[in-house]
Enzyme design. Structure first.
Site, short mmCIF file in Angstrom:
data_model
loop_
_atom_site.label_atom_id
_atom_site.label_comp_id
_atom_site.label_asym_id
_atom_site.label_seq_id
_atom_site.Cartn_x
_atom_site.Cartn_y
_atom_site.Cartn_z
CB ILE A 119 -1.20 -0.32 0.90
CG1 ILE A 119 -0.14 -0.05 2.52
CG2 ILE A 119 -2.15 -0.84 0.98
CD1 ILE A 119 -1.02 0.32 3.70
CB ALA A 171 9.92 1.38 4.07
CE LYS A 172 8.46 -4.46 -1.71
NZ LYS A 172 8.12 -4.30 -3.11
CB VAL A 173 3.80 0.26 4.16
CG1 VAL A 173 2.31 0.18 4.72
CG2 VAL A 173 4.99 1.53 4.67
CE LYS A 226 8.73 3.09 7.32
NZ LYS A 226 8.55 4.19 8.05
CG ASP A 283 10.35 14.45 5.85
OD1 ASP A 283 9.94 13.08 5.75
OD2 ASP A 283 9.67 15.32 5.30
O1 LIG Z 1 -2.32 2.92 6.46
C1 LIG Z 1 -1.34 3.67 5.24
N1 LIG Z 1 -0.97 3.39 4.18
C2 LIG Z 1 -2.63 3.14 3.54
C3 LIG Z 1 -3.57 3.04 3.84
C4 LIG Z 1 -4.73 2.93 2.99
C5 LIG Z 1 -3.89 3.47 1.61
C6 LIG Z 1 -3.37 3.83 1.27
C7 LIG Z 1 -2.12 3.85 1.84
C8 LIG Z 1 -3.27 4.23 -0.28
N2 LIG Z 1 -3.84 4.36 -1.48
C9 LIG Z 1 -5.46 3.63 -0.62
C10 LIG Z 1 -5.31 3.22 1.15
C11 LIG Z 1 0.01 3.56 6.00
C12 LIG Z 1 0.04 3.36 7.60
C13 LIG Z 1 1.80 4.04 8.06
C14 LIG Z 1 2.61 4.05 7.90
F1 LIG Z 1 3.78 3.77 8.13
C15 LIG Z 1 2.00 3.30 6.59
C16 LIG Z 1 1.11 3.66 5.36
#
Ligand SMILES: O=C(Nc1ccc2c(c1)CNCC2)c1ccc(F)cc1
Length: 360
Positions: free
Chosen positions: A37, A43-45, A60, A152
């Site tokens: 996502i 990093a890759k989440v 993460k 940031d």
């Molecule tokens: O929840 C996260 N990202 C996230 C969630 C939902 C969606 C996205 C990112 C992007 N596309 C739409 C839906 C997230 C949470 C914590 C983090 F450190 C980094 C990312």
């Protein structure tokens, strides 16, 4: 999870494979991994599901070798996130570290990035911008009260949860000056378009003052849909920031312009402080023009007195006495016990039932 994901997640040279296989087993034992996502610099989440509760999480994954000399940033982020517990900061649930990986289990924010939300709406009206900006100011005031500067701040680092509440992420560049928030910093970091003039000039600066400048750029971006200082040629961008002149579109109210001007002061000591922002009239005006209360920035989290209902549920699921569970939680090891506590708290805060199936 596909093999390539598995490969991608834990591919490791011959040495250390067992350590990463171990991380995989810990992860897979507790979480189901889904699609990616987000992917940042190092990093890759991935979206994940906590098996025991069914709660969605953000996983993460950082590779220590890819991090290279940026490895300290990952440890800095973990240290900061363990201390910073706030309703507008993305919650850290669990940390899993192996030979090659640092894996953070974080609060999932289904609304995605505030950046994408602004783009989708072109720009926000004052009421909606105020709704988000009050939350962001609360988060920054809290971070500063804990002795940290974010450094940031930008809409890409602000996510939205299922109720469109703002959650701050990415503390990899934050600073916790040894001598407290009045101690000057030197490292030039963050994103150029949001960076304060003193920071890009390379002078010593105060983290809190640099954060306020970034908040000024952010509020401008919320209300205008574009940046106050922009140029593809970085040296020209820096020039514009130093001069501090920017367009004031006619849709901005005098109150909004005055607030932005007070944050985008090129001389740090003339810049408004976060404490003054908490009481600023433009931030305290509600849609019908009444004065709202000052922004409350204290944390809603209680880390000393634990939630009895959650304790009860955990003692059932873990087949431990409530006292033993309380003892275990209060170590705050950020292991699966910490994760379970915070995830059940998250459920309670969002008024979802706590009951879980008995521990299999
Ligand atoms: O929840 C996260 N990202 C996230 C969630 C939902 C969606 C996205 C990112 C992007 N596309 C739409 C839906 C997230 C949470 C914590 C983090 F450190 C980094 C990312």
């Amino acid at each position: 999870m596909s093999d390539s994901d598995k490969e991608d997640l834990f591919y490791a040279p011959a040495k250390g494979l067992s350590a990463d296989a171990e991380a995989l087993s810990v992860l897979e034992g507790q979480y189901v991994l889904h699609q990616t996502i987000g992917s940042g610099g190092f990093a890759k989440v991935k979206l994940g599901t906590h098996i025991l509760t069914g709660e969605r999480v953000a996983i993460k994954i950082m590779d220590k070798h890819q991090l290279g000399h940026d490895l300290p940033r990952a440890y800095l982020e973990v240290r900061a996130l363990k201390v910073l517990c706030h309703q507008h900061i993305c919650k850290l649930y669990q940390v899993i570290e192996t030979t090659n990986k640092i894996i953070l289990i974080l609060e999932y924010c289904p609304g995605g990035e505030l950046f994408d939300y602004i783009v989708s709406k072109d720009r926000l009206d004052e009421e909606e911008a105020r709704f988000f900006f009050r939350q962001i100011v609360a988060a920054v005031a809290y971070i500063h009260s804990q002795g940290f500067a974010h450094r940031d701040l930008k809409p890409e680092n602000m996510l939205l949860d299922e109720e469109n509440r703002v959650k701050l992420i990415d503390f990899g560049l934050c600073a916790q000056p040894e001598g407290g928030m009045n101690c000057p910093l030197e490292t030039c970091c963050g994103s150029p378009a949001y960076a304060a003039p003193e920071l890009i000039r390379g002078s010593v600066y105060l983290g809190a003052e640099a954060d306020v400048w970034s908040l000024g750029v952010l509020l401008y971006a919320l209300l205008c849909g574009f940046l106050p200082f922009d140029d593809d040629h970085i040296p020209s961008l820096y020039q514009k920031i130093q001069i501090g002149m920017y367009e004031k579109p006619n849709w901005l109210s005098p109150g909004a312009v005055a607030l932005i001007d007070s944050m985008l002061q090129t001389t740090p000591i003339r810049r408004i402080t976060v404490r003054q922002l908490l009481h600023h009239p433009w931030l305290r005006t509600n849609p019908s023009g009444f004065l709202l209360g000052p922004i409350q920035y204290e944390s809603n989290y209680q880390l000393i007195v634990l939630d009895e209902e959650v304790l009860e549920e955990m003692s059932l699921v873990l087949s431990m006495s409530p006292t033993a569970v309380k003892e275990e939680i209060l170590h705050w090891k950020y292991d699966y016990v910490t994760a379970l506590y915070f995830m059940l708290m998250h459920r309670k805060i969002h008024h979802r039932p706590l009951h879980l199936r008995p521990h299999s």
